[in-house]
Design a protein around this motif. Structure first.
Motif, short mmCIF file in Angstrom:
data_model
loop_
_atom_site.label_atom_id
_atom_site.label_comp_id
_atom_site.label_asym_id
_atom_site.label_seq_id
_atom_site.Cartn_x
_atom_site.Cartn_y
_atom_site.Cartn_z
N LYS A 9 0.85 -1.19 0.00
CA LYS A 9 0.00 0.00 0.00
C LYS A 9 0.88 1.23 0.00
O LYS A 9 1.94 1.26 0.63
CB LYS A 9 -0.93 0.00 1.21
N PHE A 10 0.41 2.26 -0.71
CA PHE A 10 1.17 3.51 -0.79
C PHE A 10 0.17 4.63 -1.05
O PHE A 10 -0.79 4.46 -1.82
CB PHE A 10 2.19 3.43 -1.92
N PHE A 11 0.39 5.77 -0.39
CA PHE A 11 -0.54 6.88 -0.58
C PHE A 11 0.19 8.20 -0.39
O PHE A 11 1.22 8.27 0.28
CB PHE A 11 -1.73 6.79 0.38
N VAL A 12 -0.35 9.25 -1.01
CA VAL A 12 0.11 10.63 -0.89
C VAL A 12 -1.09 11.47 -0.52
O VAL A 12 -2.11 11.45 -1.24
CB VAL A 12 0.75 11.14 -2.19
N ASN A 32 -5.51 -6.61 -1.34
CA ASN A 32 -4.80 -6.83 -2.59
C ASN A 32 -3.61 -5.90 -2.67
O ASN A 32 -3.75 -4.68 -2.54
CB ASN A 32 -5.73 -6.57 -3.79
N PRO A 33 -2.41 -6.40 -2.93
CA PRO A 33 -1.23 -5.53 -3.05
C PRO A 33 -1.29 -4.76 -4.37
O PRO A 33 -1.88 -5.21 -5.34
CB PRO A 33 -0.05 -6.50 -3.02
N PHE A 34 -0.65 -3.61 -4.35
CA PHE A 34 -0.65 -2.79 -5.56
C PHE A 34 0.44 -3.23 -6.54
O PHE A 34 0.21 -3.34 -7.74
CB PHE A 34 -0.42 -1.32 -5.18
N GLN A 69 -5.26 -1.70 -7.72
CA GLN A 69 -6.08 -0.50 -7.85
C GLN A 69 -5.24 0.75 -7.63
O GLN A 69 -4.38 0.78 -6.74
CB GLN A 69 -7.24 -0.55 -6.87
N LEU A 70 -5.55 1.78 -8.42
CA LEU A 70 -4.83 3.06 -8.34
C LEU A 70 -5.83 4.19 -8.54
O LEU A 70 -6.65 4.13 -9.46
CB LEU A 70 -3.72 3.13 -9.39
N ALA A 125 -2.66 -4.61 -15.36
CA ALA A 125 -3.07 -3.49 -14.49
C ALA A 125 -4.58 -3.54 -14.33
O ALA A 125 -5.32 -3.87 -15.28
CB ALA A 125 -2.64 -2.16 -15.09
N HIS A 126 -5.06 -3.19 -13.14
CA HIS A 126 -6.47 -3.31 -12.82
C HIS A 126 -7.09 -1.94 -12.61
O HIS A 126 -6.88 -1.29 -11.58
CB HIS A 126 -6.65 -4.17 -11.56
N ILE A 127 -7.83 -1.44 -13.60
CA ILE A 127 -8.70 -0.26 -13.55
C ILE A 127 -8.07 0.93 -12.82
O ILE A 127 -8.48 1.26 -11.70
CB ILE A 127 -10.07 -0.59 -12.93
N PRO A 128 -7.06 1.58 -13.36
CA PRO A 128 -6.60 2.85 -12.78
C PRO A 128 -7.67 3.93 -12.97
O PRO A 128 -8.31 4.01 -14.02
CB PRO A 128 -5.32 3.17 -13.57
N THR A 129 -7.85 4.78 -11.96
CA THR A 129 -8.88 5.82 -11.99
C THR A 129 -8.22 7.17 -11.70
O THR A 129 -7.42 7.29 -10.76
CB THR A 129 -9.98 5.55 -10.95
#
Length: 814
Positions: A9-12, A32-34, A69-70, A125-129
């Motif tokens: 997991k990673f976030f800004v 689920n890992p990114f 997911q992103l 890659a799974h559905i980047p938004t």
């Protein structure tokens, strides 16, 4: 050897107080890992190498990458704040170290490039938004979902045609499914997004990229191909407005305000070279060039779009508080194919071909009739094919670039029809006008610098930039423009304009020349049901030639237009048709009584004395705040000198009336025109010479008689009238206002000035001063301008008037 890497997991986050979008970047979940990467390296022994299912050649590495997911919030203000945070770390020493490191790494990469390494790659890659709001404080936004992305590659060896050798290729394939764009809104809890409607319906995209491996045997190194399925776009007025607001507000929010020098409209400086007779133009900014893959690298690219459907909807207030959407227009484009080829040898360096097979614009309003539903469409009844029995495109664009930098373009369009439905075009213009307007809760950005008001600026020429030779040839074959008198009728009266147009343009460093030829230009009136049957001519077939030459060094534009014979026909039906079209353009029928009442309340033209505020915001908004443009509308630019020569050798104008099934000529005007115009943007000057002869048809005697008697040179010899027209526009001066006293009454002073002018005009006529021009034998009337009177003198006269009035009243009382 096996290498595994996983990012859970990673976030800004944006920790600015009162921000609506704190989660700038959020990837992965607890379940689920990114990021999940696995790399396997195989031994150099061919017996132990792993063979891929898709490859026929042994592999050196195998890489598998899974992306979860992103979600990204595109806030341009946040990125600019991060950039300004790292600005103190930027120093010349650090930049020098980074540059040297880059050069070292590039040199090492060039040394290891010749070794061929086969790496099998699988990416999922799974559905980047991506969330794109109007600005940082707005709740209106767009959702961009890229869908599921898969990328893989394979190695293959193919035989090269007519060479007897084989070439090894590395084929990359990409597949993107369910890509869509939706309009949404952020709710009041600042944590929930809701989707309002889909702007772009789900679409699939497939692409392939092939790379030739050393040793090179094939003619090309890169081979790119892509195919995009049918794209369907549903757009409302608010959607178009939101797109424009994002481009103006979100993309520009937080950007540093540039302060260009407004006193220097041009950023180019002439520098002297070894030859004193040559001046080189040097730009301060980098000149944009055509992007290239690699200099001298041949490649082939083909991109195909199966179609595009754009539906526009207008929003109206329904019976309840909800907003209803009505179908306005449908824009449909058939198959679009773009091809680009780069050659290392030969005459051309780059060939680009763009083709449109079909294109149409339809009026889809519910209250519309089927008569004018098709606004723009192709009129080819049969599909035209080439030598290979492939359908020819309706519109084709061919662009070529030579190795010496010269460019050529060829544009062709065949058999298209444009139905000018005036109410529909006005409504479409209103749709885009509403969309172009911006509404923002943000404060206006600061102006780029201060304006100089000392008035020392003079006209400064915009020095030309060095350009490469360009040739453009455009051909439009058999177009039709149809204008309707009443689009609501299926059998409306129409006027049809037809012509064949050819345009040839040449552009180099010294001149810009454009030559246009209009062949078989004709206009006639008919009924829409039988539009190919000529009811009456308006313009009979003629040819028109137009030429425009711009001399860059002398800053002069020379234009000329020539018509050999022009035959115009006018009848009561044609005049009636013109008045109907003008009424439609006025929009009187489309304006409701409520709109008329609102207009009368908001716009009061009877208030002649009310003082209204003025502002320079209209002109200051035209200044480019980014600093990329050197044009300042507040500083006058030196416009080129202009000249236009219009020559019509013969003009025949007929006024006709209809008698049973025939058009009978009643009035015949014969003329010729030779007109020259100069500098209409500075000080207008026109000199025109005409010959005029007017005859009318005497029905009792069945003969043509002169309505304007010709000039008799001698007995039995007559010549038509010769008319010379000269028009010169003098220099204009700005209006000034000299009254600065406190308590000043504008209405009273203006009334006194008008009365004074009327009093002076009774004593002496303004036309009494005249003079005669001996060269032209014309009498020039010059008005007598009233002498300016100071405010002090007017005050004294007013005081003396009051004093005399008081004395008269005192005498009456006595």
């Amino acid at each position: 050897m096996t290498f595994n890497c996983r990012l859970q997991k990673f976030f800004v986050k944006d920790l600015t107080p009162d921000t609506l979008y704190p989660n700038i970047l959020e990837i992965g979940t607890d379940e689920n890992p990114f990021f999940d990467l696995k790399v396997e390296q195989f031994k150099s022994d061919g017996m132990t190498r792993r063979l891929s299912r898709r490859s026929t050649e042994p592999l050196d590495y195998y890489a598998r990458l899974h992306i979860g997911q992103l979600q990204v919030a595109f806030i341009n203000k946040f990125f600019w704040e991060i950039t300004r945070f790292f600005e103190p770390l930027k120093s010349p020493e650090l930049s020098d170290v980074a540059y040297r490191t880059k050069e070292s790494v590039s040199k090492q990469m060039m040394e290891i490039t010749p070794a061929t390494v086969r790496v099998a790659l699988v990416v999922k890659a799974h559905i980047p938004t991506v969330v794109v709001p109007q600005h940082s404080q707005s709740r209106d936004l767009f959702f961009v979902k890229f869908g599921n992305l898969e990328v893989w590659n394979q190695f293959e060896r193919k035989e090269v045609r007519d060479s007897g050798m084989s070439q090894e290729w590395n084929h990359f394939s990409a597949k993107l499914t369910s890509m869509q764009i939706s309009k949404g809104k952020l709710l009041e809890d600042n944590a929930t997004f809701v989707v309002l409607h889909h702007l772009v319906e789900p679409v699939n995209f497939t692409a392939s990229f092939s790379l030739a491996l050393a040793p090179f045997v094939a003619d090309i190194v890169y081979d790119v191909s892509g195919e995009l399925n049918l794209v369907k776009v549903n757009m409302l007025e608010t959607d178009m407005k939101l797109v424009m607001d994002i481009m103006k507000q979100n993309f520009g929010e937080g950007a540093p305000s540039a302060k260009p020098d407004l006193a220097k409209p041009s950023s180019m400086k002439p520098t002297s070279t070894m030859d004193s007779s040559v001046t080189v133009i040097q730009h301060d900014l980098d000149t944009p060039t055509t992007p290239e893959v690699m200099p001298g690298t041949p490649y082939n690219a083909v991109v195909t779009l199966q179609g595009l459907v754009l539906c526009l909807y207008e929003e109206t207030n329904g019976t309840t508080s909800s907003i209803e959407k009505n179908f306005l227009s449908r824009f449909e484009v058939g198959k679009i194919k773009a091809r680009a080829n780069s050659h290392k040898e030969g005459e051309n360096k780059l060939d680009f071909n763009l083709s449109f097979h079909t294109m149409s614009i339809d009026d889809m309003r519910p209250n519309n009739t089927r008569a004018v539903r098709n606004v723009f469409y192709c009129t080819r009844e049969e599909v035209v094919t080439d030598d290979d029995h492939k359908p020819l495109p309706m519109i084709s664009v061919i662009y070529k670039t030579a190795h010496d930098g010269s460019q050529e373009a060829d544009i062709r369009m065949e058999k298209v029809t444009l139905n000018l439905n005036v109410p529909f075009l006005l409504r479409l213009q209103e749709f885009y006008a509403v969309s172009m307007g911006t509404t923002s809760d943000l404060p206006p950005p600061p102006l780029p610098g201060d304006l100089d008001t000392d008035g020392s600026h003079v006209d400064s020429p915009d020095l030309p930039a060095p350009v490469t030779p360009l040739k453009v040839f455009c051909t439009i074959k058999e177009p039709e423009i149809v204008l309707f008198a009443d689009p609501s009728l299926e059998d409306s009266r129409i006027v049809v304009l037809k012509a064949d147009i050819e345009v040839d343009m040449v552009n180099n460093e010294k001149t810009q020349k454009l030559v246009s030829k209009v062949k078989d230009l004709k206009m006639y009136s008919a009924q829409y049901s039988t539009q190919h049957a000529v009811s009456s001519w308006v313009i009979q077939p003629c040819d028109l030639t137009f030429e425009r030459t711009y001399n860059i060094l002398e800053n002069h534009v020379d234009m000329s237009a020539h018509i050999t014979e022009l035959i115009l026909c006018t009848s009561p039906s044609v005049l009636h048709f013109a008045f109907d079209v003008l009424a439609l353009m006025g929009g009187k029928d489309s304006e409701t009584p409520e709109d008329q009442a609102t207009t009368s309340q908001t716009e009061d033209y009877r208030n002649l004395w009310g003082v209204k505020a003025t502002s320079a915001e209209k002109w200051l908004n035209k200044i480019d705040n980014s600093g990329n443009s050197s044009m300042n509308p507040l500083i006058p630019q030196m416009s080129p000198s202009e000249s236009l020569h219009l020559e019509i050798e013969q003009i025949h104008a007929y006024f006709q009336v209809r008698n049973l099934d025939h058009q009978v000529n009643l009035l015949h005007i014969r003329s010729s025109l030779d007109c020259k115009l100069h500098d209409w943007n500075k000080q207008f000057h026109m000199n025109a010479e005409m010959k005029l002869q007017v005859d009318y048809f005497n029905e009792k005697l069945s003969v043509w008689e002169p309505l304007v008697e010709p000039v008799s040179e001698k007995e039995g010899i007559y010549r038509p009238w010769e008319v010379v027209i000269k028009v010169i526009r003098g220099r204009s001066y700005p209006m000034t206002f000299n009254y600065v006293q406190e308590g000043f009454n504008m209405e009273e002073c203006l009334r006194n000035d008008v009365q004074q002018l009327l009093h002076n005009s009774r004593r002496r006529s303004s036309s009494s001063e005249s003079e005669t021009d001996e060269s032209t034998e014309m009498t020039v009337l010059r008005p007598k301008l009233p002498r300016k009177r100071s405010r002090i003198a007017s005050d004294k006269s007013y005081v003396s008037y009051l004093y005399e009035t008081c004395l008269m009243e005192a005498d009456v009382d006595l």
